[in-house]
Design a protein around this motif. Sequence first.
Motif, PDB file in Angstrom:
ATOM      1  N   LEU A  50      30.549  68.535  43.992  1.00  0.00           N
ATOM      2  CA  LEU A  50      29.894  67.249  43.905  1.00  0.00           C
ATOM      3  C   LEU A  50      31.262  66.308  44.283  1.00  0.00           C
ATOM      4  O   LEU A  50      32.601  66.481  44.223  1.00  0.00           O
ATOM      5  CB  LEU A  50      29.879  66.952  42.280  1.00  0.00           C
ATOM      6  CG  LEU A  50      28.490  67.652  41.706  1.00  0.00           C
ATOM      7  CD1 LEU A  50      28.475  67.432  40.279  1.00  0.00           C
ATOM      8  CD2 LEU A  50      27.296  67.036  42.607  1.00  0.00           C
ATOM      9  N   CYS A  63      30.318  53.660  43.453  1.00  0.00           N
ATOM     10  CA  CYS A  63      29.784  53.855  42.142  1.00  0.00           C
ATOM     11  C   CYS A  63      29.767  52.390  41.539  1.00  0.00           C
ATOM     12  O   CYS A  63      30.610  51.732  41.503  1.00  0.00           O
ATOM     13  CB  CYS A  63      30.801  54.869  41.545  1.00  0.00           C
ATOM     14  SG  CYS A  63      30.236  55.011  39.826  1.00  0.00           S
ATOM     15  N   GLN A  68      24.122  56.877  34.572  1.00  0.00           N
ATOM     16  CA  GLN A  68      22.961  57.762  34.669  1.00  0.00           C
ATOM     17  C   GLN A  68      23.313  59.381  34.853  1.00  0.00           C
ATOM     18  O   GLN A  68      22.485  60.176  34.160  1.00  0.00           O
ATOM     19  CB  GLN A  68      22.140  57.120  35.920  1.00  0.00           C
ATOM     20  CG  GLN A  68      21.340  55.725  35.235  1.00  0.00           C
ATOM     21  CD  GLN A  68      20.173  55.723  36.102  1.00  0.00           C
ATOM     22  OE1 GLN A  68      18.962  56.539  35.818  1.00  0.00           O
ATOM     23  NE2 GLN A  68      20.008  54.863  37.173  1.00  0.00           N
ATOM     24  N   CYS A  69      24.305  59.683  35.713  1.00  0.00           N
ATOM     25  CA  CYS A  69      24.569  60.922  35.918  1.00  0.00           C
ATOM     26  C   CYS A  69      25.124  61.623  34.881  1.00  0.00           C
ATOM     27  O   CYS A  69      24.768  62.751  34.415  1.00  0.00           O
ATOM     28  CB  CYS A  69      25.500  60.947  37.279  1.00  0.00           C
ATOM     29  SG  CYS A  69      26.719  60.008  37.129  1.00  0.00           S
ATOM     30  N   GLU A  70      26.017  60.831  33.965  1.00  0.00           N
ATOM     31  CA  GLU A  70      26.416  61.405  32.921  1.00  0.00           C
ATOM     32  C   GLU A  70      25.650  61.803  32.009  1.00  0.00           C
ATOM     33  O   GLU A  70      25.464  62.879  31.298  1.00  0.00           O
ATOM     34  CB  GLU A  70      27.347  60.420  32.264  1.00  0.00           C
ATOM     35  CG  GLU A  70      28.171  61.033  31.127  1.00  0.00           C
ATOM     36  CD  GLU A  70      29.291  60.077  30.610  1.00  0.00           C
ATOM     37  OE1 GLU A  70      29.419  58.972  31.291  1.00  0.00           O
ATOM     38  OE2 GLU A  70      29.645  60.211  29.480  1.00  0.00           O
ATOM     39  N   CYS A  73      22.986  64.745  33.000  1.00  0.00           N
ATOM     40  CA  CYS A  73      23.843  66.434  33.411  1.00  0.00           C
ATOM     41  C   CYS A  73      23.508  67.248  32.109  1.00  0.00           C
ATOM     42  O   CYS A  73      23.738  66.816  30.924  1.00  0.00           O
ATOM     43  CB  CYS A  73      25.291  66.129  33.440  1.00  0.00           C
ATOM     44  SG  CYS A  73      26.291  67.436  33.801  1.00  0.00           S
ATOM     45  N   ILE A  78      30.267  65.651  33.458  1.00  0.00           N
ATOM     46  CA  ILE A  78      30.564  64.421  33.806  1.00  0.00           C
ATOM     47  C   ILE A  78      31.105  63.799  32.910  1.00  0.00           C
ATOM     48  O   ILE A  78      30.438  63.354  31.649  1.00  0.00           O
ATOM     49  CB  ILE A  78      29.348  63.814  34.922  1.00  0.00           C
ATOM     50  CG1 ILE A  78      28.776  64.645  35.822  1.00  0.00           C
ATOM     51  CG2 ILE A  78      30.046  62.509  35.281  1.00  0.00           C
ATOM     52  CD1 ILE A  78      27.818  63.990  36.338  1.00  0.00           C
ATOM     53  N   CYS A 103      30.207  72.999  35.712  1.00  0.00           N
ATOM     54  CA  CYS A 103      28.901  72.503  36.528  1.00  0.00           C
ATOM     55  C   CYS A 103      28.109  73.388  37.250  1.00  0.00           C
ATOM     56  O   CYS A 103      28.591  74.587  37.430  1.00  0.00           O
ATOM     57  CB  CYS A 103      29.283  71.426  37.661  1.00  0.00           C
ATOM     58  SG  CYS A 103      28.040  71.125  38.660  1.00  0.00           S
ATOM     59  N   CYS A 109      22.107  64.797  38.966  1.00  0.00           N
ATOM     60  CA  CYS A 109      23.092  63.634  39.093  1.00  0.00           C
ATOM     61  C   CYS A 109      22.744  63.075  40.308  1.00  0.00           C
ATOM     62  O   CYS A 109      22.911  61.753  40.505  1.00  0.00           O
ATOM     63  CB  CYS A 109      24.413  64.039  38.875  1.00  0.00           C
ATOM     64  SG  CYS A 109      25.003  65.534  39.704  1.00  0.00           S
ATOM     65  N   THR A 110      22.667  63.765  41.462  1.00  0.00           N
ATOM     66  CA  THR A 110      22.531  63.214  42.817  1.00  0.00           C
ATOM     67  C   THR A 110      20.993  62.719  42.894  1.00  0.00           C
ATOM     68  O   THR A 110      21.050  61.685  43.521  1.00  0.00           O
ATOM     69  CB  THR A 110      22.599  64.134  43.794  1.00  0.00           C
ATOM     70  OG1 THR A 110      21.708  64.934  43.968  1.00  0.00           O
ATOM     71  CG2 THR A 110      23.979  65.064  43.714  1.00  0.00           C
ATOM     72  N   CYS A 113      21.273  59.148  41.064  1.00  0.00           N
ATOM     73  CA  CYS A 113      22.127  58.246  41.468  1.00  0.00           C
ATOM     74  C   CYS A 113      21.581  57.012  42.152  1.00  0.00           C
ATOM     75  O   CYS A 113      20.873  57.283  43.196  1.00  0.00           O
ATOM     76  CB  CYS A 113      23.118  58.731  41.997  1.00  0.00           C
ATOM     77  SG  CYS A 113      24.493  57.757  42.655  1.00  0.00           S
ATOM     78  N   ILE A 118      26.973  59.628  44.222  1.00  0.00           N
ATOM     79  CA  ILE A 118      27.547  61.025  43.766  1.00  0.00           C
ATOM     80  C   ILE A 118      26.571  62.001  44.601  1.00  0.00           C
ATOM     81  O   ILE A 118      25.333  61.912  44.683  1.00  0.00           O
ATOM     82  CB  ILE A 118      27.203  61.477  42.103  1.00  0.00           C
ATOM     83  CG1 ILE A 118      27.921  62.725  41.775  1.00  0.00           C
ATOM     84  CG2 ILE A 118      25.998  61.208  41.678  1.00  0.00           C
ATOM     85  CD1 ILE A 118      28.246  63.042  40.497  1.00  0.00           C
TER      86      ILE A 118
END
Lengths: 214, 456, 204
Positions: A50, A63, A68-70, A73, A78, A103, A109-110, A113, A118
């Motif tokens: 990542l 960023c 949201q990614c956190e 996951c 993250i 991970c 996460c991608t 985003c 990310i």
Amino acid sequence: MFALVGRSIESLYQVARGLKTVFKHTVRPPITKNFPDDMPDLPGHFRGRLALAVNPQTSEHLCISCLQCERVCPDKCIQITSHKSPETNKPELIEFKIDHGLCMFCGLCTEVCPTSCIINTNDFEMADYTRESLVYDLKRLTLSQDESAHYFAKKELPMPKPKPPKPAAKPAAPAAAAKPAEDKPEAKPEVKAEAKPQDLPAAPAPESPKKEEQ
Amino acid sequence: MTSSAVPYNLNEIGKFFLLSGVWLGIIFGAVWAACWAVGMLVPQLILNAYPNDPCALNVANAIRLLTPLVGVMVFIPINAMYMVLAERRGLALFTVRKGPNRVGPDGFLQTAADAVKLLFKENINPHGGDVLMFTLAPIIFFAPSVFGAIPLLAAVTSNHDLFKIVNLPTGIFYVLAMSSIPVVGIVMGGWASNNKYSLVGGLRSAAQAISYEIPLVLAIITTCFLVGSLDVVNIAQMQKGTDNLASFGFLNWNFFGAGAIPHYLDLLMQGKLEGAQVVTSAFWSLALAFCCILLCGIYLTGACAEINRIPFDLPEAESELVSGYNTEYSGIRFAIFFLAEFTNLFIVSTVAVVMWFGGGATPFPGFLDANTFASIATPFNQALAQAGLPPLMDGQTMSGAFWAIFKTYALVYFAILVRGTLPRFRIDQLLDFGWKKLIPLSLILLLAVTYIRELV
Amino acid sequence: MGDLSELATLASKHMETWLFYLVALITVPFAFGVLLDRNIIRAGFLLIGVFGGISALFLLLQAQFLAMAQLMIYAVGITLVVVIALMLTNPRMEEDKSPSIPAQKAPAALVGTLLFIALYMAILSEGWGNNSEALSPDNITIIGYSLLTHYALPFEFASILLLIALVGAVMLAKHDHFNSKADIDEIEEETKEISERNEHVVKV
């Protein structure tokens, strides 16, 4: 008895056919690559290490600390630290940590985003001597401008809109792009701090700004 | 599989042949030099140092007697290294890969590195195992392949003076007896490991070896019937073709009915056959040739099972038994197992060459025969003679050795091709095939050959 | 050097005797091992050594063919079958620790002694080697010739014995409960029952 003879002849013929097929493979060029010398040609959607992209045109960090990614996951690998900028009342990135030992490269996460910040790179050689060194911080995660451009082109991502020019900061950014990738993350916070006020209308974040700090 | 779309892979094939050439040069250069030194140079030096001394003569003769053993001892480790490498590179060719190509120039030294690594690894004794038997097992597995190979040396070097002594009158029987011993080593190792997988591997190996030894021995005995001799040198020399039609080149090999076909052709050309005889005689000749080809096939199948090659590698079936009888082995003991396995493959191929493919005879009369090699050897020998040293080689031996080696490695490559193609048998299929198909077939062939031999 | 050559001639004169003692020195301990080793499978492997030693003795007597046959058939074939049978009967492969029964010792000793005396007398009484053929490296021909002429009858009897053994093994391996009438009836009943049950299942 005759059936047996017929079956023997049949099986001998089949074995001979198999041998012929295998032997014909001798003249085919090998499909393997000498890996460390020739890197494999991976497709754009390959899910490797990542990384955080910058704007390929302006080299601003993409960023927006929407977290949201956190939240998405599944491994909770993250960890984002952000604070509310006193000037703009917008969340501002302080630290971004991804534990690559945890991970599982699912790529969720991608997908969430909003700014395509990310991304999964094509890098897969991440072996290391300690578990601690698998935890990548903001500096190690952030890609250079060239790398970001490469991955944006390869993944066919829509170009992020360039932020409205701020006369003082903008001309400096393209010049910084020519510098080696290592310098970039250090340069980033200042650039962003300046860019933030103008960022407001351009950023397509649907999320309401986050207030809490990690 | 469209033939037009296949770009030729000459690069990799060329590398493979280069590798084979270099390694074979190393192997046979070393063996030849060792044999020459022990068999000719040292005795001559001793005799020069103590002329007219009966004791020195005895010592010189004793050293000369050691030549075959020294030759085999030098040959086996280097040959095994080459064969492992050739097998890996050859399999890579068949499976569209590249194979080991990192150690040394283009992977030439991969197996040498492996060998050094194995020699330095720790020897681990399994808990609760029988240590003495555990240590003895690789030796019992390996030693017969050293001693079993020796009579074949006489056959492949056209009965050279130095190797004459190892030419036993029971030659092929001796080789067979020796090649049956390694099974004991496998069972012993499997039992002494105190491991279920090893034990099952050992038991399977014993069952397999006992079943497949019968057709193997019957095939060889039938060919001995046909030739009328157990002496390997005799068998090899009987197949030597000439440029007469009556015993033309490769047609004179046992593989094509021990000379039945050229004999028939000769009679036909001279007009000695009349009427129905033309047809009946042709039929019996062809039938004999067919029987011989089947015998050779049975031998190769049985030999594959004897030496535990894929498709008969049940004793070490890695998907079922981890690694079978050598699961618990490590270090030098494992290396000995490994060495013996490949040496056995070589010996088995040599037996096939001697029994069916004419030993050291050229396939085409006049093509790379003794005269050609003699013209190569003469300058060397003259140079050595000027230095007061014994001659290095003679054309007869060189030609024999060259062709025997060529044919043997051709069979080894065939074994590699088979390994790359066929899947492993299941144990019940294996025993079924051995007992219900191969043994009856070889018995039928034994009878058929005995009768047809009289009719041809 | 003179002493050495003398020694060499002396050694070559008695070479066969020396070699005989050497082979005996190796073989006899193996034989004792077979008798005394409590681990029965190891005893089986030691038997291979005994047979190997015997084949070396044959080699000393210039009987190459017999030596090879001994090695191939006894040392490997038969002993391996014995060892496998032992492994199958004693799956845990532990040492046999059951105490020997004293009541069996006396008869065993008696039979052993009698057997030894009988063998010893047989060996002494027979005129060994009087009518032997001339020693030659090519004695396979002689063996083959005498097997099919002078010893044809024993040879054929041996073949018949082997054939009987083979047929017996096949009979043992077959399921013998098909032989008696009652068994066959029983089996037929069972199959009927099963087929009825199956019909029932199909109907359901």
